[in-house]
Design an enzyme around this catalytic site. Structure first.
Site: not given
Ligand SMILES: [Zn+2]
Length: 205
Positions: A53, A45, A95
Protein backbone atom coordinates in the site's frame (compact mmCIF):
# COMPACT_ATOMS: atom_id res chain seq x y z
CA UNK A 1 -8.77 -26.33 -50.07
CA UNK A 2 -5.59 -27.84 -48.70
CA UNK A 3 -5.49 -29.00 -45.15
CA UNK A 4 -3.18 -26.26 -43.84
CA UNK A 5 -5.29 -23.47 -45.27
CA UNK A 6 -8.42 -25.04 -43.91
CA UNK A 7 -6.76 -25.19 -40.47
CA UNK A 8 -5.92 -21.49 -40.64
CA UNK A 9 -9.46 -20.73 -41.72
CA UNK A 10 -10.79 -22.58 -38.69
CA UNK A 11 -8.48 -20.68 -36.34
CA UNK A 12 -9.70 -17.44 -37.90
CA UNK A 13 -13.34 -18.42 -37.39
CA UNK A 14 -12.69 -19.28 -33.75
CA UNK A 15 -10.79 -16.05 -33.11
CA UNK A 16 -13.37 -13.86 -34.83
CA UNK A 17 -15.77 -13.31 -31.92
CA UNK A 18 -12.95 -12.40 -29.53
CA UNK A 19 -11.56 -9.91 -32.04
CA UNK A 20 -14.95 -8.32 -32.43
CA UNK A 21 -15.45 -7.96 -28.69
CA UNK A 22 -11.96 -7.16 -27.50
CA UNK A 23 -11.99 -3.53 -26.50
CA UNK A 24 -8.99 -1.38 -25.74
CA UNK A 25 -8.87 0.77 -22.66
CA UNK A 26 -6.35 3.50 -21.87
CA UNK A 27 -4.88 3.91 -18.39
CA UNK A 28 -5.04 7.53 -17.28
CA UNK A 29 -3.66 7.24 -13.77
CA UNK A 30 -1.79 4.69 -11.67
CA UNK A 31 -2.80 4.67 -8.01
CA UNK A 32 -0.43 1.96 -6.80
CA UNK A 33 0.97 -1.42 -7.81
CA UNK A 34 -2.42 -3.06 -8.26
CA UNK A 35 -4.95 -0.29 -8.97
CA UNK A 36 -5.34 2.09 -11.93
CA UNK A 37 -7.89 4.55 -13.33
CA UNK A 38 -9.01 4.37 -16.97
CA UNK A 39 -9.78 7.25 -19.32
CA UNK A 40 -13.44 6.46 -18.77
CA UNK A 41 -12.97 7.28 -15.08
CA UNK A 42 -13.49 3.68 -13.99
CA UNK A 43 -11.09 2.21 -11.44
CA UNK A 44 -9.53 -1.19 -12.10
CA UNK A 45 -8.28 -3.46 -9.33
CA UNK A 46 -6.02 -6.19 -10.66
CA UNK A 47 -7.18 -9.72 -9.86
CA UNK A 48 -5.04 -12.23 -7.97
CA UNK A 49 -2.39 -9.83 -6.76
CA UNK A 50 -1.79 -7.56 -3.79
CA UNK A 51 0.84 -4.83 -4.03
CA UNK A 52 2.16 -2.99 -0.96
CA UNK A 53 0.00 0.00 0.00
CA UNK A 54 1.14 3.55 -0.81
CA UNK A 55 -0.70 5.24 2.04
CA UNK A 56 -1.38 3.51 5.32
CA UNK A 57 -3.11 5.56 8.00
CA UNK A 58 0.10 5.82 9.96
CA UNK A 59 3.69 5.37 8.93
CA UNK A 60 3.40 6.22 5.21
CA UNK A 61 4.01 3.77 2.39
CA UNK A 62 4.61 0.06 3.00
CA UNK A 63 7.91 -1.54 2.11
CA UNK A 64 8.39 -1.60 -1.69
CA UNK A 65 5.14 0.30 -2.39
CA UNK A 66 6.87 3.11 -4.29
CA UNK A 67 8.84 0.66 -6.41
CA UNK A 68 5.67 -1.31 -7.18
CA UNK A 69 3.82 1.85 -8.22
CA UNK A 70 6.70 2.95 -10.40
CA UNK A 71 6.89 -0.48 -12.07
CA UNK A 72 3.14 -0.51 -12.71
CA UNK A 73 3.37 2.99 -14.23
CA UNK A 74 6.12 1.86 -16.53
CA UNK A 75 3.96 -1.04 -17.72
CA UNK A 76 0.55 0.60 -18.18
CA UNK A 77 0.44 4.40 -17.79
CA UNK A 78 -1.10 6.08 -20.87
CA UNK A 79 -0.96 2.74 -22.67
CA UNK A 80 -3.69 0.80 -24.40
CA UNK A 81 -4.55 -2.20 -22.26
CA UNK A 82 -6.79 -5.20 -22.70
CA UNK A 83 -8.92 -6.29 -19.76
CA UNK A 84 -10.01 -9.84 -19.05
CA UNK A 85 -12.66 -10.50 -16.44
CA UNK A 86 -13.21 -13.51 -14.18
CA UNK A 87 -16.39 -14.58 -12.32
CA UNK A 88 -17.10 -11.18 -10.75
CA UNK A 89 -16.74 -8.10 -12.96
CA UNK A 90 -16.78 -5.61 -10.06
CA UNK A 91 -15.96 -5.58 -6.34
CA UNK A 92 -17.96 -4.10 -3.47
CA UNK A 93 -16.42 -0.66 -4.13
CA UNK A 94 -17.56 -0.68 -7.76
CA UNK A 95 -14.05 -1.19 -9.10
CA UNK A 96 -13.60 -3.36 -12.18
CA UNK A 97 -11.76 -6.59 -11.35
CA UNK A 98 -9.49 -7.55 -14.21
CA UNK A 99 -6.49 -9.31 -15.63
CA UNK A 100 -4.59 -6.64 -17.56
CA UNK A 101 -2.53 -7.07 -20.71
CA UNK A 102 -0.26 -4.63 -22.52
CA UNK A 103 0.64 -6.06 -25.91
CA UNK A 104 1.94 -9.51 -24.98
CA UNK A 105 2.59 -8.79 -21.30
CA UNK A 106 0.33 -10.20 -18.57
CA UNK A 107 0.64 -7.35 -16.07
CA UNK A 108 -0.79 -9.16 -13.02
CA UNK A 109 1.67 -12.01 -13.60
CA UNK A 110 4.68 -9.74 -14.14
CA UNK A 111 4.04 -7.90 -10.88
CA UNK A 112 4.09 -11.16 -8.94
CA UNK A 113 6.94 -12.75 -10.88
CA UNK A 114 9.26 -9.81 -10.21
CA UNK A 115 8.31 -9.39 -6.55
CA UNK A 116 6.30 -6.16 -6.83
CA UNK A 117 3.13 -7.83 -5.53
CA UNK A 118 2.07 -10.91 -3.61
CA UNK A 119 -0.28 -13.48 -5.13
CA UNK A 120 -3.67 -13.04 -3.50
CA UNK A 121 -6.31 -15.68 -4.12
CA UNK A 122 -9.87 -14.46 -3.73
CA UNK A 123 -12.58 -16.92 -4.72
CA UNK A 124 -14.46 -17.02 -7.02
CA UNK A 125 -11.96 -15.14 -9.22
CA UNK A 126 -9.27 -17.79 -9.38
CA UNK A 127 -8.69 -18.49 -13.08
CA UNK A 128 -4.89 -17.94 -12.95
CA UNK A 129 -4.36 -19.00 -9.34
CA UNK A 130 -1.81 -21.73 -10.10
CA UNK A 131 0.17 -19.55 -12.48
CA UNK A 132 0.32 -16.66 -10.00
CA UNK A 133 1.37 -18.93 -7.14
CA UNK A 134 4.16 -20.43 -9.21
CA UNK A 135 5.34 -16.93 -10.24
CA UNK A 136 5.35 -16.00 -6.58
CA UNK A 137 7.42 -19.05 -5.67
CA UNK A 138 9.96 -17.89 -8.27
CA UNK A 139 10.11 -14.38 -6.75
CA UNK A 140 10.37 -15.69 -3.18
CA UNK A 141 13.24 -18.01 -4.08
CA UNK A 142 15.18 -15.04 -5.47
CA UNK A 143 14.22 -12.67 -2.63
CA UNK A 144 13.01 -10.38 -5.40
CA UNK A 145 11.42 -7.03 -4.58
CA UNK A 146 9.16 -7.05 -1.54
CA UNK A 147 10.50 -10.48 -0.49
CA UNK A 148 13.71 -8.80 0.66
CA UNK A 149 11.78 -7.87 3.77
CA UNK A 150 11.78 -10.79 6.19
CA UNK A 151 9.00 -10.71 8.74
CA UNK A 152 9.56 -12.69 11.93
CA UNK A 153 7.08 -15.22 13.21
CA UNK A 154 5.43 -13.89 16.35
CA UNK A 155 3.11 -16.88 16.87
CA UNK A 156 3.78 -20.59 17.24
CA UNK A 157 1.04 -21.36 14.77
CA UNK A 158 -1.40 -19.67 12.42
CA UNK A 159 -4.95 -20.65 11.50
CA UNK A 160 -5.93 -20.65 7.85
CA UNK A 161 -9.29 -20.70 6.12
CA UNK A 162 -9.15 -22.99 3.09
CA UNK A 163 -12.26 -21.46 1.56
CA UNK A 164 -11.49 -17.78 1.98
CA UNK A 165 -7.70 -18.08 1.50
CA UNK A 166 -7.03 -16.01 4.61
CA UNK A 167 -5.03 -16.73 7.77
CA UNK A 168 -5.10 -15.55 11.39
CA UNK A 169 -3.35 -15.49 14.71
CA UNK A 170 -4.78 -18.29 16.90
CA UNK A 171 -6.31 -15.69 19.24
CA UNK A 172 -8.28 -13.90 16.50
CA UNK A 173 -12.08 -14.05 16.94
CA UNK A 174 -12.42 -14.71 13.21
CA UNK A 175 -10.17 -17.77 13.54
CA UNK A 176 -12.55 -19.30 16.08
CA UNK A 177 -15.41 -19.00 13.58
CA UNK A 178 -13.76 -21.07 10.84
CA UNK A 179 -15.66 -24.36 10.45
CA UNK A 180 -13.41 -27.40 11.12
CA UNK A 181 -13.61 -28.61 7.51
CA UNK A 182 -12.16 -25.31 6.24
CA UNK A 183 -9.54 -25.00 8.94
CA UNK A 184 -5.85 -25.50 8.20
CA UNK A 185 -2.89 -24.96 10.54
CA UNK A 186 0.47 -23.45 9.60
CA UNK A 187 3.65 -23.21 11.66
CA UNK A 188 5.13 -20.15 9.94
CA UNK A 189 3.42 -17.16 8.32
CA UNK A 190 5.38 -17.75 5.12
CA UNK A 191 3.63 -21.07 4.49
CA UNK A 192 0.13 -19.64 3.90
CA UNK A 193 1.55 -16.62 2.02
CA UNK A 194 3.38 -18.97 -0.32
CA UNK A 195 0.11 -20.48 -1.47
CA UNK A 196 -1.77 -17.22 -1.94
CA UNK A 197 -3.41 -16.73 1.48
CA UNK A 198 -3.94 -13.15 2.69
CA UNK A 199 -3.17 -12.07 6.29
CA UNK A 200 -6.37 -11.15 8.19
CA UNK A 201 -6.97 -7.38 8.30
CA UNK A 202 -8.16 -7.61 11.86
CA UNK A 203 -5.41 -9.58 13.66
CA UNK A 204 -2.68 -8.71 11.11
CA UNK A 205 -0.55 -11.84 11.52
ZN1 LIG B 1 -7.71 -12.61 12.14
Amino acid sequence: MNRKLFGLFLVFLIALPSLAYSKDYVVRRVIDGDTVVLESGETVRYIGVDAPEMAKKKGGAEFFAREATRFNKRLVLLKKVRLEFDQEKKDAYGRLLAYVYVKGVFVNGELVRQGYARAMIKPPNTRYKDMLISYQREAMEKDAGLWQEKKKDTERSYVGNKRAYTFHRPSCPSAAKIPPKNRIMFTTRTDPIKIGYTPCRRCKP
